[in-house]
Design a protein around this motif. Structure first.
Motif, mmCIF file in Angstrom:
data_model
loop_
_atom_site.group_PDB
_atom_site.id
_atom_site.type_symbol
_atom_site.label_atom_id
_atom_site.label_comp_id
_atom_site.label_asym_id
_atom_site.label_seq_id
_atom_site.Cartn_x
_atom_site.Cartn_y
_atom_site.Cartn_z
ATOM 1 N N ASP A 59 0.962 -1.091 0.066
ATOM 2 C CA ASP A 59 -0.159 0.065 -0.153
ATOM 3 C C ASP A 59 0.896 1.261 -0.001
ATOM 4 N N ASP A 60 1.981 1.235 0.881
ATOM 5 C CA ASP A 60 2.883 2.407 0.801
ATOM 6 C C ASP A 60 3.527 2.634 -0.391
ATOM 7 N N LEU A 61 4.083 1.594 -0.988
ATOM 8 C CA LEU A 61 4.542 1.675 -2.327
ATOM 9 C C LEU A 61 3.906 2.066 -3.472
ATOM 10 N N GLU A 62 2.722 1.551 -3.461
ATOM 11 C CA GLU A 62 1.752 2.056 -4.414
ATOM 12 C C GLU A 62 1.298 3.514 -4.198
ATOM 13 N N ARG A 63 1.130 4.034 -3.064
ATOM 14 C CA ARG A 63 0.905 5.244 -2.575
ATOM 15 C C ARG A 63 1.704 6.176 -3.144
ATOM 16 N N ARG A 64 3.076 5.701 -3.203
ATOM 17 C CA ARG A 64 3.961 6.764 -3.589
ATOM 18 C C ARG A 64 4.616 6.362 -5.285
ATOM 19 N N HIS A 65 3.680 5.723 -5.900
ATOM 20 C CA HIS A 65 3.445 5.368 -7.357
ATOM 21 C C HIS A 65 4.918 4.714 -7.774
ATOM 22 N N LEU A 66 5.383 3.864 -6.969
ATOM 23 C CA LEU A 66 6.402 2.880 -7.135
ATOM 24 C C LEU A 66 6.084 1.445 -7.391
ATOM 25 N N LEU A 67 4.895 0.961 -7.160
ATOM 26 C CA LEU A 67 4.318 0.017 -7.640
ATOM 27 C C LEU A 67 2.902 -0.016 -7.938
ATOM 28 N N ARG A 69 -0.970 -2.120 -8.546
ATOM 29 C CA ARG A 69 -2.053 -3.036 -8.731
ATOM 30 C C ARG A 69 -2.643 -2.958 -10.029
ATOM 31 N N ARG A 70 -2.700 -4.030 -10.741
ATOM 32 C CA ARG A 70 -3.679 -3.963 -11.824
ATOM 33 C C ARG A 70 -4.391 -5.630 -12.013
ATOM 34 N N ARG A 71 -5.632 -5.416 -12.786
ATOM 35 C CA ARG A 71 -6.241 -6.699 -12.659
ATOM 36 C C ARG A 71 -5.590 -7.688 -13.572
ATOM 37 N N ALA A 72 -5.598 -8.946 -13.135
ATOM 38 C CA ALA A 72 -4.637 -10.040 -13.735
ATOM 39 C C ALA A 72 -5.377 -10.325 -15.051
ATOM 40 N N PRO A 73 -4.772 -10.920 -15.930
ATOM 41 C CA PRO A 73 -5.541 -10.977 -17.430
ATOM 42 C C PRO A 73 -6.091 -12.291 -17.199
ATOM 43 N N HIS A 74 -5.397 -13.192 -16.562
ATOM 44 C CA HIS A 74 -5.998 -14.570 -16.502
ATOM 45 C C HIS A 74 -7.212 -14.979 -15.475
ATOM 46 N N ASP A 75 -7.232 -13.756 -14.580
ATOM 47 C CA ASP A 75 -8.280 -13.999 -13.546
ATOM 48 C C ASP A 75 -8.806 -12.518 -13.112
ATOM 49 N N ARG A 76 -9.909 -12.239 -13.406
ATOM 50 C CA ARG A 76 -10.383 -11.095 -13.361
ATOM 51 C C ARG A 76 -10.539 -10.413 -11.727
ATOM 52 N N ARG A 77 -10.631 -11.671 -10.957
ATOM 53 C CA ARG A 77 -10.807 -11.406 -9.406
ATOM 54 C C ARG A 77 -9.552 -11.050 -8.952
ATOM 55 N N ALA A 78 -8.537 -11.306 -9.552
ATOM 56 C CA ALA A 78 -7.160 -11.275 -8.980
ATOM 57 C C ALA A 78 -6.504 -10.034 -9.505
ATOM 58 N N GLU A 80 -2.371 -8.373 -10.060
ATOM 59 C CA GLU A 80 -1.009 -8.470 -10.421
ATOM 60 C C GLU A 80 -0.292 -7.225 -9.666
ATOM 61 N N ILE A 81 0.796 -7.511 -9.270
ATOM 62 C CA ILE A 81 1.680 -6.382 -8.738
ATOM 63 C C ILE A 81 2.789 -5.943 -9.660
ATOM 64 N N VAL A 82 2.784 -4.900 -10.201
ATOM 65 C CA VAL A 82 3.874 -4.555 -11.137
ATOM 66 C C VAL A 82 4.767 -3.327 -10.509
ATOM 67 N N ILE A 83 6.113 -3.332 -11.006
ATOM 68 C CA ILE A 83 6.971 -1.858 -10.617
ATOM 69 C C ILE A 83 6.596 -0.838 -11.667
ATOM 70 N N THR A 84 6.508 0.280 -11.250
ATOM 71 C CA THR A 84 6.588 1.237 -12.105
ATOM 72 C C THR A 84 8.003 1.957 -12.644
ATOM 73 N N GLU A 85 7.845 2.795 -13.728
ATOM 74 C CA GLU A 85 9.033 3.231 -13.978
ATOM 75 C C GLU A 85 9.664 4.011 -12.906
ATOM 76 N N GLU A 86 9.122 4.784 -12.178
ATOM 77 C CA GLU A 86 9.645 5.303 -11.121
ATOM 78 C C GLU A 86 10.126 4.836 -9.927
ATOM 79 N N GLY A 87 9.367 3.447 -10.030
ATOM 80 C CA GLY A 87 10.005 2.364 -8.889
ATOM 81 C C GLY A 87 11.326 1.886 -9.344
#
Length: 130
Positions: A59-67, A69-78, A80-87
């Motif tokens: 949550d902290d890393l997402e709030r600071r735009h370093l990570l 969360r996005r919908r997983a393509p294989h499961d719309r309920r899940a 994925e966590i991805v790192i941003t360019e800034e991260g």
């Protein structure tokens, strides 16, 4: 060993303070960046971090735009966590500062002792079950 860990972590965190990244953040960012984990559950298992602590860190890393969360393509309920360019950029900066802090800490040992310490610690952690 605990005191050595405390000292190393404190020096690393202090050195990288300008980037806003602490050692625990770097562990999460590096693991996500590796592409070997996608979900928060996988990330927690890979790092050995309990669920509530991991949620707080992500949550902290997402709030600071370093990570993010996005919908997983294989499961719309899940998600994925991805790192941003800034991260990625801030992780590179912090990693260099972490390395510098560790080099400074190791200056109390000569080169042979540093290699020996590395070898011993490598053997020590190799016994961790996978």
């Amino acid at each position: 060993m605990f005191r050595a860990h405390q000292l190393g972590r404190a020096r690393a965190d202090q050195a990288a303070r300008p980037t806003g990244i602490e050692l625990q953040h770097a562990g999460v960012l590096t693991t996500v960046q590796s592409g070997q984990v996608r979900s928060q559950r996988e990330l927690g298992a890979a790092l050995g971090i309990d669920k509530s602590t991991l949620v707080r860190i992500v949550d902290d890393l997402e709030r600071r735009h370093l990570l993010k969360r996005r919908r997983a393509p294989h499961d719309r309920r899940a998600y994925e966590i991805v790192i941003t360019e800034e991260g990625e950029r801030r992780l590179r900066e912090a990693s260099e500062l972490f390395r510098g802090a560790m080099r400074e800490l190791l200056e109390v040992l000569d080169v042979r002792q540093q290699h020996q310490l590395h070898e011993l610690l490598t053997r020590f952690v190799a016994q961790e079950p996978t």
